[in-house]
Design a protein around this motif. Structure first.
Motif, PDB file in Angstrom:
ATOM      1  N   ILE A  79       0.839  -1.203   0.000  1.00 45.99           N
ATOM      2  CA  ILE A  79       0.000   0.000   0.000  1.00 45.99           C
ATOM      3  C   ILE A  79       0.871   1.249   0.000  1.00 45.99           C
ATOM      4  CG2 ILE A  79      -1.635   1.342   1.382  1.00 45.99           C
ATOM      5  CD1 ILE A  79      -2.952  -1.332   2.154  1.00 45.99           C
ATOM      6  N   VAL A  80       1.939   1.244   0.786  1.00 45.88           N
ATOM      7  CA  VAL A  80       2.839   2.397   0.828  1.00 45.88           C
ATOM      8  C   VAL A  80       3.465   2.636  -0.542  1.00 45.88           C
ATOM      9  CG1 VAL A  80       5.042   3.237   1.762  1.00 45.88           C
ATOM     10  CG2 VAL A  80       3.308   2.305   3.297  1.00 45.88           C
ATOM     11  N   PHE A  81       3.953   1.574  -1.185  1.00 47.44           N
ATOM     12  CA  PHE A  81       4.524   1.720  -2.531  1.00 47.44           C
ATOM     13  C   PHE A  81       3.484   2.230  -3.516  1.00 47.44           C
ATOM     14  CE2 PHE A  81       8.048  -1.363  -1.472  1.00 47.44           C
ATOM     15  CZ  PHE A  81       9.061  -0.429  -1.644  1.00 47.44           C
ATOM     16  N   GLN A  82       2.277   1.693  -3.428  1.00 42.10           N
ATOM     17  CA  GLN A  82       1.212   2.110  -4.335  1.00 42.10           C
ATOM     18  C   GLN A  82       0.935   3.597  -4.177  1.00 42.10           C
ATOM     19  OE1 GLN A  82      -2.512   0.095  -3.661  1.00 42.10           O
ATOM     20  NE2 GLN A  82      -3.545   1.163  -5.312  1.00 42.10           N
ATOM     21  N   VAL A  83       0.802   4.056  -2.955  1.00 39.12           N
ATOM     22  CA  VAL A  83       0.515   5.470  -2.713  1.00 39.12           C
ATOM     23  C   VAL A  83       1.690   6.339  -3.155  1.00 39.12           C
ATOM     24  CG1 VAL A  83       0.135   7.191  -0.906  1.00 39.12           C
ATOM     25  CG2 VAL A  83      -1.152   5.068  -0.874  1.00 39.12           C
ATOM     26  N   CYS A  84       2.903   5.926  -2.827  1.00 39.40           N
ATOM     27  CA  CYS A  84       4.089   6.732  -3.182  1.00 39.40           C
ATOM     28  C   CYS A  84       4.233   6.905  -4.691  1.00 39.40           C
ATOM     29  CB  CYS A  84       5.353   6.094  -2.612  1.00 39.40           C
ATOM     30  SG  CYS A  84       5.499   6.273  -0.836  1.00 39.40           S
ATOM     31  N   PHE A  85       4.229   5.818  -5.432  1.00 42.52           N
ATOM     32  CA  PHE A  85       4.443   5.922  -6.866  1.00 42.52           C
ATOM     33  C   PHE A  85       3.291   6.629  -7.562  1.00 42.52           C
ATOM     34  CE2 PHE A  85       7.744   2.756  -6.162  1.00 42.52           C
ATOM     35  CZ  PHE A  85       8.748   3.281  -6.950  1.00 42.52           C
ATOM     36  N   ASN A  86       2.072   6.338  -7.168  1.00 43.32           N
ATOM     37  CA  ASN A  86       0.943   7.015  -7.808  1.00 43.32           C
ATOM     38  C   ASN A  86       0.936   8.507  -7.481  1.00 43.32           C
ATOM     39  OD1 ASN A  86      -0.781   5.158  -9.421  1.00 43.32           O
ATOM     40  ND2 ASN A  86      -0.634   3.970  -7.539  1.00 43.32           N
ATOM     41  N   THR A  87       1.309   8.866  -6.257  1.00 47.78           N
ATOM     42  CA  THR A  87       1.383  10.276  -5.882  1.00 47.78           C
ATOM     43  C   THR A  87       2.490  10.989  -6.652  1.00 47.78           C
ATOM     44  OG1 THR A  87       0.542   9.764  -3.664  1.00 47.78           O
ATOM     45  CG2 THR A  87       1.653  11.877  -3.955  1.00 47.78           C
ATOM     46  N   LEU A  88       3.653  10.347  -6.754  1.00 51.65           N
ATOM     47  CA  LEU A  88       4.760  10.954  -7.493  1.00 51.65           C
ATOM     48  C   LEU A  88       4.428  11.110  -8.978  1.00 51.65           C
ATOM     49  CD1 LEU A  88       7.759   9.154  -5.786  1.00 51.65           C
ATOM     50  CD2 LEU A  88       7.179  11.578  -5.619  1.00 51.65           C
ATOM     51  N   PHE A  89       3.863  10.065  -9.589  1.00 48.40           N
ATOM     52  CA  PHE A  89       3.485  10.156 -11.000  1.00 48.40           C
ATOM     53  C   PHE A  89       2.422  11.238 -11.203  1.00 48.40           C
ATOM     54  CE2 PHE A  89       4.675   5.504 -12.232  1.00 48.40           C
ATOM     55  CZ  PHE A  89       6.007   5.853 -12.253  1.00 48.40           C
ATOM     56  N   THR A 108      -3.659   9.997 -15.314  1.00 45.32           N
ATOM     57  CA  THR A 108      -3.804  10.931 -14.196  1.00 45.32           C
ATOM     58  C   THR A 108      -4.994  10.490 -13.345  1.00 45.32           C
ATOM     59  OG1 THR A 108      -2.943  12.682 -15.606  1.00 45.32           O
ATOM     60  CG2 THR A 108      -4.050  13.366 -13.595  1.00 45.32           C
ATOM     61  N   ALA A 109      -6.078  10.150 -13.995  1.00 41.65           N
ATOM     62  CA  ALA A 109      -7.255   9.652 -13.274  1.00 41.65           C
ATOM     63  C   ALA A 109      -6.938   8.325 -12.604  1.00 41.65           C
ATOM     64  CB  ALA A 109      -8.428   9.499 -14.226  1.00 41.65           C
ATOM     65  N   LYS A 110      -6.169   7.463 -13.282  1.00 41.24           N
ATOM     66  CA  LYS A 110      -5.772   6.181 -12.697  1.00 41.24           C
ATOM     67  C   LYS A 110      -4.985   6.408 -11.422  1.00 41.24           C
ATOM     68  CE  LYS A 110      -2.336   2.985 -12.248  1.00 41.24           C
ATOM     69  NZ  LYS A 110      -1.087   3.220 -11.562  1.00 41.24           N
ATOM     70  N   ASN A 111      -4.069   7.387 -11.429  1.00 40.64           N
ATOM     71  CA  ASN A 111      -3.283   7.674 -10.237  1.00 40.64           C
ATOM     72  C   ASN A 111      -4.175   8.102  -9.079  1.00 40.64           C
ATOM     73  OD1 ASN A 111      -0.814   9.071 -12.380  1.00 40.64           O
ATOM     74  ND2 ASN A 111      -0.634   7.124 -11.352  1.00 40.64           N
ATOM     75  N   VAL A 112      -5.126   8.982  -9.353  1.00 42.73           N
ATOM     76  CA  VAL A 112      -6.047   9.440  -8.304  1.00 42.73           C
ATOM     77  C   VAL A 112      -6.872   8.270  -7.774  1.00 42.73           C
ATOM     78  CG1 VAL A 112      -8.053  10.906  -7.836  1.00 42.73           C
ATOM     79  CG2 VAL A 112      -6.151  11.795  -9.190  1.00 42.73           C
ATOM     80  N   ILE A 113      -7.396   7.449  -8.673  1.00 46.32           N
ATOM     81  CA  ILE A 113      -8.223   6.307  -8.270  1.00 46.32           C
ATOM     82  C   ILE A 113      -7.422   5.327  -7.422  1.00 46.32           C
ATOM     83  CG2 ILE A 113      -9.442   4.263  -9.143  1.00 46.32           C
ATOM     84  CD1 ILE A 113     -10.310   6.097 -11.534  1.00 46.32           C
TER      85      ILE A 113
END
Length: 137
Positions: A79-89, A108-113
Motif C-alpha cells: 500500500i505504501v509503494f502504491q501510494v508513493c508511486f501514484n502520488t509521485l506520478f 492521471t485519473a488512474k493515479n487518483v483512483i
C-alpha cells in the motif's frame, strides 16, 4: 480472484509506467521547456517502478486449507509503494501540465483512483484491526 486482482494492478501499473516517458517524447516533439530535472525524475521513477512491479507477486502464502494469506507487513508495504508511486506520478504530470502545458493523460485519473483505493484499504484495515482488538480485550 487473487490472480485477477494482481493482473489488473500489474497491467495498469505497467501501462502507467510506459506512459510516463511519453511526456519526455512529447517534450522532444513540442519543445515545451520541461526542465531536465523533471525528465531525469521521470526516468528514475519509471525504472524504479519497473524493478519493483513484481513485488505484488511476493508475500502470498497458501495455507493447509488452500486459502491465500498475506502478512499485514507485506500488505502495508504494498500500500505504501502504491501510494508513493501514484502520488509521485500524479504530481509530476500535474506540475508539468500546469507549468509547461503538456496534456494530461488518462493515467492521471488512474493515479487518483489508485490513491483513493489505497486510502480505503488503510481505513478498512484499521477498522478490522480495531474490531480484532475489541474482541481480544
Amino acid at each position: 480472484m487473487l490472480i485477477t486482482d494482481l493482473s489488473y494492478k500489474m497491467i495498469t501499473d505497467f501501462f502507467d509506467e510506459v506512459d510516463m516517458p511519453s511526456i519526455i517524447l512529447q517534450e522532444n516533439e513540442g519543445n515545451h521547456g520541461i526542465p531536465t530535472s523533471y525528465e531525469s525524475a521521470i526516468v528514475a521513477l519509471v525504472c524504479i517502478s519497473f524493478l519493483l512491479s513484481p513485488k505484488a507477486l511476493f508475500g502470498h502464502k497458501v495455507d493447509e486449507n488452500g486459502l491465500i494469506r498475506s502478512s499485514n507487513a507485506v500488505v502495508a508495504v504494498r500500500i505504501v509503494f502504491q501510494v508513493c508511486f501514484n502520488t509521485l506520478f500524479l504530481a509530476l504530470r500535474v506540475v508539468i501540465h500546469l507549468k509547461d502545458g503538456v496534456n494530461l493523460s488518462v493515467f492521471t485519473a488512474k493515479n487518483v483512483i489508485m490513491i483513493l483505493i489505497a486510502l480505503f484499504k488503510v481505513i478498512s484495515f484499521l477498522k478490522c484491526c480495531e474490531k480484532e482488538h475489541e474482541i481480544e480485550v
